[in-house]
Design a protein around this motif. Structure first.
Motif, PDB file in Angstrom:
ATOM      1  N   SER A  22      18.096  64.198  32.883  1.00  0.00           N
ATOM      2  CA  SER A  22      18.110  65.577  32.384  1.00  0.00           C
ATOM      3  C   SER A  22      17.045  66.419  33.080  1.00  0.00           C
ATOM      4  O   SER A  22      17.312  67.529  33.538  1.00  0.00           O
ATOM      5  N   PHE A  25      17.978  67.103  36.762  1.00  0.00           N
ATOM      6  CA  PHE A  25      18.994  68.125  36.999  1.00  0.00           C
ATOM      7  C   PHE A  25      18.491  69.522  36.631  1.00  0.00           C
ATOM      8  O   PHE A  25      18.497  70.430  37.458  1.00  0.00           O
ATOM      9  N   TRP A  26      18.077  69.710  35.395  1.00  0.00           N
ATOM     10  CA  TRP A  26      17.753  71.058  34.914  1.00  0.00           C
ATOM     11  C   TRP A  26      16.534  71.645  35.617  1.00  0.00           C
ATOM     12  O   TRP A  26      16.514  72.831  35.946  1.00  0.00           O
ATOM     13  N   ASP A 123      27.482  69.309  36.643  1.00  0.00           N
ATOM     14  CA  ASP A 123      26.200  68.638  36.436  1.00  0.00           C
ATOM     15  C   ASP A 123      26.458  67.125  36.463  1.00  0.00           C
ATOM     16  O   ASP A 123      27.622  66.698  36.546  1.00  0.00           O
ATOM     17  N   ILE A 129      29.105  73.977  35.842  1.00  0.00           N
ATOM     18  CA  ILE A 129      28.013  74.942  35.932  1.00  0.00           C
ATOM     19  C   ILE A 129      28.430  76.030  36.905  1.00  0.00           C
ATOM     20  O   ILE A 129      28.996  75.746  37.961  1.00  0.00           O
TER      21      ILE A 129
END
Length: 193
Positions: A22, A25-26, A123, A129
């Motif tokens: 997480s 990616f973010w 994602d 996205i």
């Protein structure tokens, strides 16, 4: 009966896999600062990570170290989220294809949406996205939504299928003429040449 008036998105919470994928990616792909971390207060087995998408609001992710990333497309059944769209500057948007290609991330390429350009990709968990870039800046004192509603009205009045750049330009001119004072008695277009 009265409405419950909203004033913007407070946050969006997603079900993630493990904590590190997480964060990678973010923050590591989309550049959203990782700003807050605590347990999921409704499920002690999960973490709750908070990311700033650039406007001070939050994207949050529930994590669980026993969940692994699944790369299939997330469901698009009625009631499911189709995609999340994030605003990026034109300078960034022009780099998206190259930067996704550097990572080997499959994407749609640039899609012209009339009022914005978009690029789509998934994602690590299969959520679609979108990185979007408006083709206009709203006049001082106005929001993007103000321009969009005026462009929509112009488009409908002209019988056009979708908003295009001409509708945007005319909407911008209309909003400025309504909100900006002038000493001129005639604001119409002129040909001084």
């Amino acid at each position: 009966m009265r409405k419950l008036q909203t004033q913007g998105v407070h946050h969006i919470t997603l079900t993630g896999a493990d904590r590190q994928s997480s964060i990678d990616f973010w923050e590591g792909v989309l550049g959203m600062p990782f700003v807050f971390d605590q347990p999921n207060l409704d499920n002690e087995n999960e973490g709750h990570l908070y990311f700033d998408p650039g406007d001070g609001r939050l994207i949050t992710v529930f994590t669980d170290e026993t969940r692994k990333p699944v790369h299939d497309r997330t469901p698009t059944d009625p009631g499911c989220v189709h995609h999340l769209a994030f605003n990026v500057s034109m300078a960034t948007h022009r780099q998206v294809v190259e930067r996704l290609d550097e990572r080997g991330i499959k994407h749609s390429g640039v899609k012209d949406r009339g009022f914005m350009d978009s690029i789509y990709f998934k994602d690590p968990l299969g959520l679609l996205i979108e990185l979007a870039c408006y083709k206009f800046e709203p006049p001082r004192g106005h929001a993007h939504a103000d321009v969009m509603i005026e462009a929509h009205r112009i488009r409908v009045a002209r019988g056009d299928r979708a908003i295009g750049e001409e509708h945007l330009a005319d909407a911008l001119e209309l909003l400025v003429s309504r909100s900006q004072q002038t000493l001129s008695s005639d604001r119409g277009a002129k040909d001084p040449y």
